[in-house]
Design a protein around this motif. Structure first.
Motif, mmCIF file in Angstrom:
data_model
loop_
_atom_site.group_PDB
_atom_site.id
_atom_site.type_symbol
_atom_site.label_atom_id
_atom_site.label_comp_id
_atom_site.label_asym_id
_atom_site.label_seq_id
_atom_site.Cartn_x
_atom_site.Cartn_y
_atom_site.Cartn_z
ATOM 1 N N ARG A 1 0.976 5.120 1.078
ATOM 2 C CA ARG A 1 0.352 5.793 2.213
ATOM 3 C C ARG A 1 -0.118 7.213 1.901
ATOM 4 N N ARG A 2 0.502 7.888 0.930
ATOM 5 C CA ARG A 2 0.117 9.254 0.611
ATOM 6 C C ARG A 2 -0.922 9.260 -0.503
ATOM 7 N N SER A 3 -1.946 10.061 -0.321
ATOM 8 C CA SER A 3 -2.987 10.156 -1.342
ATOM 9 C C SER A 3 -2.472 10.944 -2.541
ATOM 10 N N VAL A 4 -3.181 10.817 -3.648
ATOM 11 C CA VAL A 4 -2.837 11.587 -4.845
ATOM 12 C C VAL A 4 -2.895 13.079 -4.543
ATOM 13 N N ALA A 5 -3.911 13.511 -3.810
ATOM 14 C CA ALA A 5 -4.033 14.928 -3.468
ATOM 15 C C ALA A 5 -2.848 15.401 -2.640
ATOM 16 N N ASP A 6 -2.403 14.566 -1.695
ATOM 17 C CA ASP A 6 -1.246 14.920 -0.868
ATOM 18 C C ASP A 6 0.013 15.045 -1.721
ATOM 19 N N LYS A 7 0.189 14.119 -2.643
ATOM 20 C CA LYS A 7 1.367 14.160 -3.510
ATOM 21 C C LYS A 7 1.367 15.418 -4.364
ATOM 22 N N ARG A 8 0.223 15.738 -4.923
ATOM 23 C CA ARG A 8 0.143 16.929 -5.780
ATOM 24 C C ARG A 8 0.358 18.201 -4.975
ATOM 25 N N ARG A 9 -0.172 18.242 -3.777
ATOM 26 C CA ARG A 9 0.033 19.413 -2.919
ATOM 27 C C ARG A 9 1.514 19.574 -2.586
ATOM 28 N N GLY B 1 -3.058 9.594 -11.647
ATOM 29 C CA GLY B 1 -2.580 10.059 -10.348
ATOM 30 C C GLY B 1 -1.259 10.801 -10.382
ATOM 31 N N ASP C 1 5.598 6.718 -2.740
ATOM 32 C CA ASP C 1 4.856 7.743 -2.014
ATOM 33 C C ASP C 1 5.210 9.148 -2.492
ATOM 34 N N GLU D 1 0.809 -1.206 0.000
ATOM 35 C CA GLU D 1 0.000 0.000 0.000
ATOM 36 C C GLU D 1 0.848 1.263 0.000
#
Length: 284
Positions: free
Chosen positions: A5-13, A110, A81, A3
């Motif tokens: 752990r970081r969401s796509v939104a977190d990565k983009r931010r 993503g 991540d 898995e």
């Protein structure tokens, strides 16, 4: 696959934040293993390499199918991540509508960013006319905005790569792409301090990506002092790996010698690294 752990939104931010100040390296893995190793070295973001991926698939560095590129992006996004910037060639389409559709599909994988080139793939006319290239960039921008707007768009001027090393044309194209909505600008092939400084100044306040694809006297500190925001290496890491492999294999095939294996990575070290990496990802 374990898995992420970081969401796509977190990565983009996080990716957008990296472009706000300072200078960071964004190395280019070509498969899951190289991506995970680079992440564990402490890099803050990664970028795909169309050439490195092509060679791993037994192809020359020419655009393959869009479906294959999208599948690779999904695999690479899931491998790490870290935010991932897509080397998305020229958008896998000639017209603006096709670029928009390709970008929409790329955003769905993503990726945190993607680049669109102005090269045509035609040796006779290697670059799109600037009006056409700008229309294509605007289409990419609109597709990203329609999807939520958080994927970073990189505009690439390929002048130096296609045999037109004109710094004035390069700057004119990059400025036009910035006005068309590119968040970051990129002119692969520029190498001198003078050219780098000129392009940084021309696109400011937007950030510049610099390609260093071979041994260079320039260091990260040097390019940071010139105002570069991020540094990628394209297919250079893949070529470095291939270089060791080719030399060792040729020695065996041509001379019956095994000297080329002297600098091979330790199997125990690789097993230990990937064992630990898997354990970290599998931990609750």
């Amino acid at each position: 696959m374990t898995e992420i752990r970081r969401s796509v939104a977190d990565k983009r931010r996080a990716f957008h934040q990296l472009h706000q100040a300072g200078c960071f390296a964004i190395p280019n893995p070509w498969d899951i293993g190289s991506a995970r190793f680079l992440q564990n070295l402490g890099f803050k973001a990664l970028a795909t390499t169309s050439s490195g991926f092509a060679w791993s698939q037994g192809r020359p560095d020419v655009p393959g199918s869009r479906d294959a590129a999208l599948a690779h992006l999904r695999e690479m996004v899931a491998a790490s991540d870290l935010p991932l910037n897509a080397d998305f060639e020229n958008g896998y389409a000639r017209d603006a509508a096709g670029v928009a559709e390709s970008v929409r599909l790329a955003v769905e994988t993503g990726v945190a960013g993607l680049s669109i080139e102005d090269s045509t793939g035609d040796a006779a006319t290697p670059l799109y006319p600037i009006d056409t290239a700008v229309e294509r960039m605007r289409a990419a921008r609109q597709a990203i905005d329609k999807a939520g707007g958080d994927t970073l768009l990189v505009g690439r001027a390929e002048c130096f790569f296609v045999g037109r090393p004109d710094i004035d044309e390069t700057i004119a194209r990059l400025r036009a792409y910035a006005q068309a909505g590119a968040d970051c600008l990129y002119a692969p092939g520029i190498r001198t301090r003078e050219h780098i400084a000129a392009v940084v100044a021309a696109v400011a306040p937007k950030p510049l990506n610099l390609l260093i694809g071979s041994a260079s006297e320039l260091t990260m500190a040097d390019v940071a002092s010139l105002g570069v925001r991020r540094v990628s290496v394209g297919g250079a890491l893949a070529r470095t790996a291939w270089g060791g492999f080719m030399r060792a294999a040729r020695l065996i095939a041509e001379e019956g010698k095994f000297d080329g294996l002297a600098n091979a990575a330790s199997g125990a070290e690789l097993d230990a690294f990937f064992r630990d990496d898997l354990a970290k990802r599998s931990a609750p």
